[in-house]
Design an enzyme around this catalytic site. Structure first.
Site, mmCIF file in Angstrom:
data_model
loop_
_atom_site.group_PDB
_atom_site.id
_atom_site.type_symbol
_atom_site.label_atom_id
_atom_site.label_comp_id
_atom_site.label_asym_id
_atom_site.label_seq_id
_atom_site.Cartn_x
_atom_site.Cartn_y
_atom_site.Cartn_z
ATOM 1 N N GLU A 1 18.240 -16.647 -6.299
ATOM 2 C CA GLU A 1 16.938 -16.355 -5.699
ATOM 3 C C GLU A 1 16.887 -16.859 -4.261
ATOM 4 O OE1 GLU A 1 13.559 -16.124 -9.159
ATOM 5 O OE2 GLU A 1 14.123 -18.129 -8.474
ATOM 6 N N SER B 1 5.343 1.106 -14.317
ATOM 7 C CA SER B 1 5.980 2.415 -14.091
ATOM 8 C C SER B 1 5.989 3.202 -15.395
ATOM 9 C CB SER B 1 7.414 2.238 -13.578
ATOM 10 O OG SER B 1 7.445 1.525 -12.368
#
Length: 227
Positions: A175, A148
């Site tokens: 997770e 990005s």
């Protein structure tokens, strides 16, 4: 992240440093921009405003060639790896990963951030084992891209893993991951149907499918892995 400017995130005692950027031409580093084009001549201040466990945020104030003062909040990231694991039958090992930031499950290739000074290839081998429960005999570099660049300097290093053998999965606390096996054709169908929407996975698959690569596979533990 673009909305961070003007928020209350500030370091307790920020330090400021001033740096002048010189003109740079014909860089040999493919990540340094378009060859032959000079970088803008700017002088700027950098002020740390946030440091977390994954990334930091730095406020950059600079004056461009036209004399305009511009302020940007930039995410400073240590970089990350993503791995395309290929089984003996040619199918790919993927994960379904619960992503808190977007509140949904995403189909992805396994990935993780680099530790300070960590070799990306070793990080790729580590993340592969931790998230998928497979160890690789060979790790091959495929390519690298910025994730990005409009607001972050994170580089994503892409690797292919082959010679896979099962090992214990070692998920981090928090997770939620389901390991799935998909054919290359299945992945392509998911892309055309808009079902695969994780950016790093789309970028990695594109590089891998079009043959971007380093110079061959390096056996785990060999000197080539750390070159």
């Amino acid at each position: 992240m673009l909305g961070m400017r003007g928020t209350s995130m500030r370091a307790s005692s920020p330090t400021r440093r001033r740096t002048a950027m010189a003109l740079a031409y014909d860089s040999e580093d493919p990540m340094d921009g378009t060859p032959g084009l000079p970088l803008p001549r700017v002088a700027y201040d950098r002020t740390p405003i946030h440091r977390g466990s994954v990334f930091a945020v730095e406020r950059v104030t600079f004056r461009d060639d036209a004399g305009r003062v511009i302020v940007r909040d930039i995410v400073r990231h240590p970089g990350a790896v993503t791995v395309i694991p290929v089984l003996a039958d040619g199918s790919l090992v993927m994960i379904r990963n619960w992503r808190v930031a977007v509140g949904t499950w995403l189909d992805e290739f396994c990935a993780g951030k680099l530790e300070p000074g960590e070799d990306p290839a070793l990080a790729a081998a580590r993340e592969l084992e931790e998230e998928t429960g497979f160890a690789a005999a060979h790790i091959r570099p495929v390519g690298v891209f910025f994730t990005s660049p409009g607001f972050a300097d994170e580089r994503m290093y892409v690797f292919e893993a082959t010679g896979l053998t099962p090992v214990p999965q070692r998920l981090e606390v928090g997770e939620q991951i389901e390991v799935v096996k998909r054919s290359v054709a299945d992945v392509e169908t998911m892309i055309t149907r808009g079902q695969l929407i994780d950016g790093k996975t789309l970028g990695a698959f594109t590089l891998w499918k079009h043959g971007a690569s380093g110079s061959g596979a390096a056996p785990m533990g060999s000197p080539e892995l750390n070159s």
